[in-house]
Design a protein around this motif. Structure first.
Motif, PDB file in Angstrom:
ATOM      1  N   VAL A  85      47.342  -7.387 -46.540  1.00 41.14           N
ATOM      2  CA  VAL A  85      47.532  -7.618 -45.108  1.00 41.14           C
ATOM      3  C   VAL A  85      46.387  -6.925 -44.376  1.00 41.14           C
ATOM      4  CG1 VAL A  85      49.043  -7.365 -43.110  1.00 41.14           C
ATOM      5  CG2 VAL A  85      50.039  -7.651 -45.395  1.00 41.14           C
ATOM      6  N   PRO A  86      45.468  -7.665 -43.786  1.00 40.40           N
ATOM      7  CA  PRO A  86      44.365  -7.026 -43.061  1.00 40.40           C
ATOM      8  C   PRO A  86      44.889  -6.239 -41.870  1.00 40.40           C
ATOM      9  CG  PRO A  86      44.013  -9.409 -43.339  1.00 40.40           C
ATOM     10  CD  PRO A  86      45.424  -9.126 -43.705  1.00 40.40           C
ATOM     11  N   ASP A  87      44.060  -5.352 -41.355  1.00 44.03           N
ATOM     12  CA  ASP A  87      44.432  -4.616 -40.148  1.00 44.03           C
ATOM     13  C   ASP A  87      44.503  -5.573 -38.964  1.00 44.03           C
ATOM     14  OD1 ASP A  87      44.708  -2.149 -41.258  1.00 44.03           O
ATOM     15  OD2 ASP A  87      42.862  -1.305 -40.439  1.00 44.03           O
ATOM     16  N   PRO A  88      45.671  -5.691 -38.323  1.00 43.60           N
ATOM     17  CA  PRO A  88      45.747  -6.526 -37.115  1.00 43.60           C
ATOM     18  C   PRO A  88      45.135  -5.792 -35.922  1.00 43.60           C
ATOM     19  CG  PRO A  88      47.922  -6.150 -38.128  1.00 43.60           C
ATOM     20  CD  PRO A  88      46.983  -5.152 -38.700  1.00 43.60           C
ATOM     21  N   VAL A  89      44.608  -6.575 -34.994  1.00 40.35           N
ATOM     22  CA  VAL A  89      44.143  -6.042 -33.712  1.00 40.35           C
ATOM     23  C   VAL A  89      45.205  -6.406 -32.687  1.00 40.35           C
ATOM     24  CG1 VAL A  89      42.336  -6.086 -31.955  1.00 40.35           C
ATOM     25  CG2 VAL A  89      41.736  -6.298 -34.383  1.00 40.35           C
ATOM     26  N   VAL A  90      45.876  -5.391 -32.135  1.00 36.17           N
ATOM     27  CA  VAL A  90      47.071  -5.604 -31.314  1.00 36.17           C
ATOM     28  C   VAL A  90      46.783  -5.244 -29.862  1.00 36.17           C
ATOM     29  CG1 VAL A  90      49.531  -5.084 -31.083  1.00 36.17           C
ATOM     30  CG2 VAL A  90      48.425  -4.938 -33.332  1.00 36.17           C
ATOM     31  N   SER A  91      47.305  -6.052 -28.944  1.00 36.32           N
ATOM     32  CA  SER A  91      47.191  -5.747 -27.522  1.00 36.32           C
ATOM     33  C   SER A  91      48.358  -6.390 -26.786  1.00 36.32           C
ATOM     34  CB  SER A  91      45.855  -6.243 -26.955  1.00 36.32           C
ATOM     35  OG  SER A  91      45.786  -7.652 -27.015  1.00 36.32           O
ATOM     36  N   GLU A  92      48.507  -6.026 -25.522  1.00 34.49           N
ATOM     37  CA  GLU A  92      49.557  -6.622 -24.703  1.00 34.49           C
ATOM     38  C   GLU A  92      49.292  -8.118 -24.543  1.00 34.49           C
ATOM     39  OE1 GLU A  92      52.262  -5.152 -23.728  1.00 34.49           O
ATOM     40  OE2 GLU A  92      51.641  -3.230 -24.576  1.00 34.49           O
ATOM     41  N   LEU A  93      50.372  -8.872 -24.444  1.00 33.89           N
ATOM     42  CA  LEU A  93      50.258 -10.329 -24.449  1.00 33.89           C
ATOM     43  C   LEU A  93      49.455 -10.858 -23.278  1.00 33.89           C
ATOM     44  CD1 LEU A  93      51.205 -12.792 -26.082  1.00 33.89           C
ATOM     45  CD2 LEU A  93      53.172 -12.927 -24.565  1.00 33.89           C
ATOM     46  N   ASP A  94      49.668 -10.306 -22.089  1.00 33.04           N
ATOM     47  CA  ASP A  94      49.036 -10.846 -20.887  1.00 33.04           C
ATOM     48  C   ASP A  94      47.934  -9.951 -20.344  1.00 33.04           C
ATOM     49  OD1 ASP A  94      50.779 -13.081 -20.862  1.00 33.04           O
ATOM     50  OD2 ASP A  94      52.354 -11.813 -20.008  1.00 33.04           O
ATOM     51  N   HIS A  95      47.402  -9.065 -21.193  1.00 29.28           N
ATOM     52  CA  HIS A  95      46.352  -8.149 -20.750  1.00 29.28           C
ATOM     53  C   HIS A  95      45.055  -8.471 -21.468  1.00 29.28           C
ATOM     54  CE1 HIS A  95      44.259  -4.566 -19.497  1.00 29.28           C
ATOM     55  NE2 HIS A  95      44.089  -4.201 -20.761  1.00 29.28           N
ATOM     56  N   VAL A  96      43.984  -8.640 -20.709  1.00 25.75           N
ATOM     57  CA  VAL A  96      42.668  -8.903 -21.287  1.00 25.75           C
ATOM     58  C   VAL A  96      41.972  -7.573 -21.532  1.00 25.75           C
ATOM     59  CG1 VAL A  96      40.425  -9.979 -20.960  1.00 25.75           C
ATOM     60  CG2 VAL A  96      42.489 -11.129 -20.131  1.00 25.75           C
ATOM     61  N   ASP A  97      41.720  -7.267 -22.794  1.00 22.29           N
ATOM     62  CA  ASP A  97      41.066  -6.026 -23.191  1.00 22.29           C
ATOM     63  C   ASP A  97      39.638  -6.354 -23.627  1.00 22.29           C
ATOM     64  OD1 ASP A  97      40.104  -3.763 -24.407  1.00 22.29           O
ATOM     65  OD2 ASP A  97      41.959  -3.296 -25.462  1.00 22.29           O
ATOM     66  N   PRO A  98      38.620  -5.980 -22.847  1.00 19.58           N
ATOM     67  CA  PRO A  98      37.230  -6.334 -23.198  1.00 19.58           C
ATOM     68  C   PRO A  98      36.813  -5.826 -24.573  1.00 19.58           C
ATOM     69  CG  PRO A  98      37.359  -5.568 -20.929  1.00 19.58           C
ATOM     70  CD  PRO A  98      38.697  -5.294 -21.539  1.00 19.58           C
ATOM     71  N   GLU A  99      37.259  -4.620 -24.933  1.00 25.35           N
ATOM     72  CA  GLU A  99      36.884  -4.080 -26.241  1.00 25.35           C
ATOM     73  C   GLU A  99      37.494  -4.917 -27.357  1.00 25.35           C
ATOM     74  OE1 GLU A  99      37.291   0.074 -28.827  1.00 25.35           O
ATOM     75  OE2 GLU A  99      37.677   0.053 -26.662  1.00 25.35           O
ATOM     76  N   ARG A 100      38.749  -5.311 -27.164  1.00 24.26           N
ATOM     77  CA  ARG A 100      39.413  -6.169 -28.150  1.00 24.26           C
ATOM     78  C   ARG A 100      38.709  -7.511 -28.259  1.00 24.26           C
ATOM     79  NH1 ARG A 100      42.468 -10.464 -28.000  1.00 24.26           N
ATOM     80  NH2 ARG A 100      44.128 -10.800 -29.525  1.00 24.26           N
ATOM     81  N   GLU A 101      38.368  -8.100 -27.119  1.00 20.82           N
ATOM     82  CA  GLU A 101      37.713  -9.407 -27.125  1.00 20.82           C
ATOM     83  C   GLU A 101      36.365  -9.325 -27.826  1.00 20.82           C
ATOM     84  OE1 GLU A 101      39.248 -12.163 -26.167  1.00 20.82           O
ATOM     85  OE2 GLU A 101      40.968 -10.888 -25.737  1.00 20.82           O
ATOM     86  N   ALA A 102      35.637  -8.227 -27.621  1.00 20.56           N
ATOM     87  CA  ALA A 102      34.348  -8.064 -28.290  1.00 20.56           C
ATOM     88  C   ALA A 102      34.515  -7.931 -29.792  1.00 20.56           C
ATOM     89  CB  ALA A 102      33.627  -6.837 -27.728  1.00 20.56           C
ATOM     90  N   LEU A 103      35.634  -7.344 -30.222  1.00 19.38           N
ATOM     91  CA  LEU A 103      35.859  -7.122 -31.645  1.00 19.38           C
ATOM     92  C   LEU A 103      36.197  -8.396 -32.389  1.00 19.38           C
ATOM     93  CD1 LEU A 103      36.195  -5.170 -34.024  1.00 19.38           C
ATOM     94  CD2 LEU A 103      38.552  -4.787 -33.275  1.00 19.38           C
ATOM     95  N   ILE A 104      37.077  -9.214 -31.833  1.00 18.87           N
ATOM     96  CA  ILE A 104      37.544 -10.382 -32.580  1.00 18.87           C
ATOM     97  C   ILE A 104      37.013 -11.701 -32.048  1.00 18.87           C
ATOM     98  CG2 ILE A 104      39.664  -9.195 -33.220  1.00 18.87           C
ATOM     99  CD1 ILE A 104      41.084 -11.103 -31.214  1.00 18.87           C
ATOM    100  N   GLY A 105      36.407 -11.706 -30.837  1.00 19.76           N
ATOM    101  CA  GLY A 105      35.978 -12.982 -30.287  1.00 19.76           C
ATOM    102  C   GLY A 105      37.187 -13.875 -30.064  1.00 19.76           C
ATOM    103  N   ASP A 106      37.001 -15.167 -30.306  1.00 20.11           N
ATOM    104  CA  ASP A 106      38.114 -16.104 -30.091  1.00 20.11           C
ATOM    105  C   ASP A 106      38.537 -16.809 -31.373  1.00 20.11           C
ATOM    106  OD1 ASP A 106      35.946 -17.695 -30.528  1.00 20.11           O
ATOM    107  OD2 ASP A 106      36.126 -18.866 -28.684  1.00 20.11           O
ATOM    108  N   SER A 107      38.076 -16.303 -32.526  1.00 17.74           N
ATOM    109  CA  SER A 107      38.348 -17.082 -33.734  1.00 17.74           C
ATOM    110  C   SER A 107      38.584 -16.233 -34.980  1.00 17.74           C
ATOM    111  CB  SER A 107      37.182 -18.044 -34.002  1.00 17.74           C
ATOM    112  OG  SER A 107      35.971 -17.310 -34.182  1.00 17.74           O
TER     113      SER A 107
END
Length: 287
Positions: A85-107
């Protein structure tokens, strides 16, 4: 003599991409941070005065660090492949986290990381650096000690494995929520038939419970497991997990497990559960 502060500032400009490279290569957030730190150490001790494309140079250095880590991991025979099971990247459902987006992109979903983990280290490096970060094969070839043509073939083999692994996952978050909520409602209600209906017949569940891990295949087996969990009286809260949706299971408001899913054609094809308290803490779920 290097100006340490100036070096650090230049490195920080590229840290986000380096961490993204390392996460795709290693599937572990902790190891990704270790790889970035090792890249910094190599950078701070190198003469980069003649480097014209610092971002590209750092990316190849990070790639080499990750390749060595993957080979060391393989030599130690870590991580039972069946229950990985890889490490999941977790965030709030309706919150845009720039650091998270930079880490995983959209795919970058958990399903992709599972497939990447089945590749040989050199294949994974060639695919990640070229297909995800547009690093030329001529720059990757010295890292894997192959010709550019052979490196291109490595990436091609990896690409076929990735493309053939599973149907294209659902990208619409609203549709993902509908499917996951249907699964959770059927589980809470003890509706076995509804559970089976929302699962793909060949669905796979991977679970990491710390001292115990398990792999289940097939909708009926997974539905049977979900029926047993309903007796625990868990509450669920939807969250973002990588490029999709997931759920935190709570007891008295305290998270006890994290569920991630891959959805395709309106049904769940893969499920990933992390129920190891130490790992949940490292992921920031219990903080």
């Amino acid at each position: 003599m290097h100006d340490t502060e100036a070096l650090a500032d230049r490195f920080e400009e590229h840290r986000g991409q380096l961490r993204a490279v390392a996460y795709r290569m290693l599937g572990s957030l902790t190891e990704a941070d270790d790889a970035v730190q090792e890249t910094w150490l190599r950078y701070s001790g190198a003469d980069v005065s003649e480097v014209r494309n610092l971002g590209g140079w750092l990316t190849t250095v990070a790639g080499r660090v990750c390749l060595n880590m993957l080979r060391s991991r393989a030599a130690r025979r870590e991580q039972p492949m069946e229950a990985y099971v890889p490490d999941p990247v977790v965030s709030e459902l309706d919150h845009v986290d720039p650091e998270r987006e930079a880490l995983i992109g959209d795919s970058v979903g958990l399903a992709l990381l599972v497939v990447l983990d089945t590749l040989e280290p050199a294949e994974r490096l060639a695919f990640v650096l070229h297909d995800m970060f547009a690093v030329p094969f001529d720059d990757i070839a010295p890292i894997v000690e192959r010709t550019s043509t052979a490196t291109r073939q490595l990436a091609s083999r990896a690409r076929r494995r990735v493309q053939n692994a599973a149907p294209a996952p659902e990208r619409d978050v609203t549709r993902q929520k509908e499917v996951l909520e249907a699964f959770l409602a059927a589980s809470r209600g003890g509706d076995f038939e509804a559970l089976v209906a929302v699962l793909h017949p060949d669905a796979v569940l991977r679970a990491d419970e710390g001292t115990v891990s398990q792999l289940l295949r097939g909708a009926t087996r997974i539905a049977g497991q979900a029926m047993r969990f309903r007796q625990l009286g868990l509450d669920e809260r939807l969250v973002r997990v990588n490029d999709g949706v997931g759920a935190l299971a709570l007891v008295d408001g305290k998270p006890v497990s994290l569920l991630g899913v891959t959805i395709a054609d309106g049904r769940i094809t893969e499920m990933y559960i992390v129920a190891d308290p130490d790992r949940l803490h490292r992921l920031g779920v219990l903080t």
